[in-house]
Design an enzyme around this catalytic site. Structure first.
Site, PDB file in Angstrom:
ATOM      1  N   PHE A  83      43.399-118.763   7.827  1.00  0.00           N
ATOM      2  CA  PHE A  83      42.821-117.633   6.900  1.00  0.00           C
ATOM      3  C   PHE A  83      42.772-118.218   5.466  1.00  0.00           C
ATOM      4  O   PHE A  83      42.357-117.487   4.682  1.00  0.00           O
ATOM      5  CB  PHE A  83      43.970-116.425   7.060  1.00  0.00           C
ATOM      6  CG  PHE A  83      45.155-116.655   6.457  1.00  0.00           C
ATOM      7  CD1 PHE A  83      45.807-117.311   5.853  1.00  0.00           C
ATOM      8  CD2 PHE A  83      46.022-116.542   7.727  1.00  0.00           C
ATOM      9  CE1 PHE A  83      46.965-117.641   5.642  1.00  0.00           C
ATOM     10  CE2 PHE A  83      47.466-116.554   7.579  1.00  0.00           C
ATOM     11  CZ  PHE A  83      48.037-116.945   6.793  1.00  0.00           C
ATOM     12  N   LYS A 127      49.369-106.987   0.596  1.00  0.00           N
ATOM     13  CA  LYS A 127      49.642-106.619   1.697  1.00  0.00           C
ATOM     14  C   LYS A 127      49.711-105.028   1.888  1.00  0.00           C
ATOM     15  O   LYS A 127      50.270-104.405   0.859  1.00  0.00           O
ATOM     16  CB  LYS A 127      50.774-107.236   2.373  1.00  0.00           C
ATOM     17  CG  LYS A 127      52.107-107.255   1.657  1.00  0.00           C
ATOM     18  CD  LYS A 127      53.186-107.864   2.595  1.00  0.00           C
ATOM     19  CE  LYS A 127      54.380-107.622   1.666  1.00  0.00           C
ATOM     20  NZ  LYS A 127      55.523-108.645   2.230  1.00  0.00           N
ATOM     21  N   ARG A 179      53.713-116.287  -5.550  1.00  0.00           N
ATOM     22  CA  ARG A 179      53.322-115.011  -5.349  1.00  0.00           C
ATOM     23  C   ARG A 179      52.368-114.493  -6.223  1.00  0.00           C
ATOM     24  O   ARG A 179      52.365-114.865  -7.361  1.00  0.00           O
ATOM     25  CB  ARG A 179      54.463-114.142  -5.510  1.00  0.00           C
ATOM     26  CG  ARG A 179      54.486-112.806  -4.460  1.00  0.00           C
ATOM     27  CD  ARG A 179      55.848-112.154  -4.238  1.00  0.00           C
ATOM     28  NE  ARG A 179      56.832-112.829  -3.567  1.00  0.00           N
ATOM     29  CZ  ARG A 179      56.460-112.756  -2.329  1.00  0.00           C
ATOM     30  NH1 ARG A 179      55.541-112.017  -1.659  1.00  0.00           N
ATOM     31  NH2 ARG A 179      57.289-113.374  -1.534  1.00  0.00           N
ATOM     32  N   LYS A 228      46.909-108.034   9.383  1.00  0.00           N
ATOM     33  CA  LYS A 228      48.357-108.821   9.086  1.00  0.00           C
ATOM     34  C   LYS A 228      48.928-109.122  10.269  1.00  0.00           C
ATOM     35  O   LYS A 228      49.290-108.275  11.146  1.00  0.00           O
ATOM     36  CB  LYS A 228      49.186-107.909   8.240  1.00  0.00           C
ATOM     37  CG  LYS A 228      50.447-108.936   7.640  1.00  0.00           C
ATOM     38  CD  LYS A 228      51.377-107.871   7.065  1.00  0.00           C
ATOM     39  CE  LYS A 228      52.630-108.671   6.398  1.00  0.00           C
ATOM     40  NZ  LYS A 228      53.437-109.608   7.396  1.00  0.00           N
TER      41      LYS A 228
END
Length: 287
Positions: free
Chosen positions: A127, A203, A197, A55
């Site tokens: 990404f 994460k 979302r 991340k």
């Protein structure tokens, strides 16, 4: 949040005025692009179904093949050579320098007039391929080809790797955090391109983070006399609590103004939903 809806309402009005000739057309194009946003990894997850990456603590940016924008829809004022090196295909990623360099990155990319020497440090770490067909595994392969064909050092693919189980995932998290990294991202390998979302993207961090709005300044005592003691903040759900740790002396002398969005970290939530061991991280950057 009200500020978001207010901005969107302004943007719709700007679009109408632009069409009528009352405002520069560029304003009509500034709309937040739809992006995939991560859920927090909780409970049991079959990690073998996910690609894992570090991340990155940078600034989210989207390239549509012609222009580079922040997640807010605002243009990124990058040098012409930086833009010229990007391919015609759309890309989603992070503007990034290195671990622990977020403040420097923020100062560089927010400037209206870019400085070439500063931007030589910046990389566009991609990404995802917006609106790309097929699974995430297939999009990774296409991204690898796109980056290779571009052949410029400031465009790079975020490394994606596999882990065998939760123990291996934890080991990689510990390694990244020990090296100054922020955490890990997990993207389900068979996921189509999605926005909003979704648990297709997770994460994993040693600490959770969230945002709240500053609603009060509480005075300091003892060593902090004459400075800020704590920020009183309010979450989007209306919960109020104090942030008294994580602030530097400089921030205590010149605290975030009332109404500012700030990011804080915490370990867990109490039964009442109050963040436990909450600590101030930084002002929420308006990228």
């Amino acid at each position: 949040m009200n500020i978001l809806f207010g901005w969107r309402g302004w943007c719709r009005g700007a679009c109408v005025l632009a069409l009528l000739g009352g405002m520069p057309p560029v304003l009509a194009a500034e709309a937040a692009p739809p992006l995939l946003l991560a859920e927090v990894l909780r409970g049991e997850v079959e990690v073998g179904r996910y690609w894992v990456s570090e991340k990155l603590d940078g600034a989210r940016a989207v390239w549509d093949g012609r222009s580079l924008r922040f997640r807010s829809g605002r243009p990124v004022h990058a040098p012409a050579w930086f833009i010229a090196g990007l391919p015609p295909e759309p890309l989603d990623g992070e503007l990034w320098i290195a671990r622990g360099r977020f403040e420097a990155l923020s100062g560089i990319v927010r400037r209206q007039v870019p400085r070439d020497a500063d931007w030589r440090q910046v990389k566009f770490m991609v990404f995802e391929q917006p609106d790309g067909a097929g699974s995430f595994t297939e999009r990774i392969e296409r991204l690898r080809d796109i980056v290779a064909r571009a052949g410029v050092p400031w465009l790079q693919l975020v490394e994606q790797f596999r882990v065998a189980d939760r123990q291996a995932l934890q080991a990689r998290l510990d390694e990244v955090v020990a090296g100054g990294g922020e955490g890990l991202m997990l993207h389900r390998d068979d996921a189509p391109y999605l926005t909003g979302r979704s648990d297709a993207l997770l994460k994993l961090k040693p600490l959770f983070d969230a945002e709240a709005r500053v609603v009060g300044h509480l005075p300091g005592k003892g060593r902090l006399s004459g400075m800020l003691g704590a920020l009183q903040v309010e979450t989007p759900a209306g919960l109020r609590f104090e942030l008294g740790t994580g602030l530097s002396d400089a921030e205590r002398r010149n605290p975030p103004p009332l109404g500012t969005l700030v990011t804080y970290q915490y370990r867990a939530l109490s039964q009442d939903g109050v963040p436990r061991f909450a600590s101030y991280l930084r002002r929420r950057e308006a990228f």
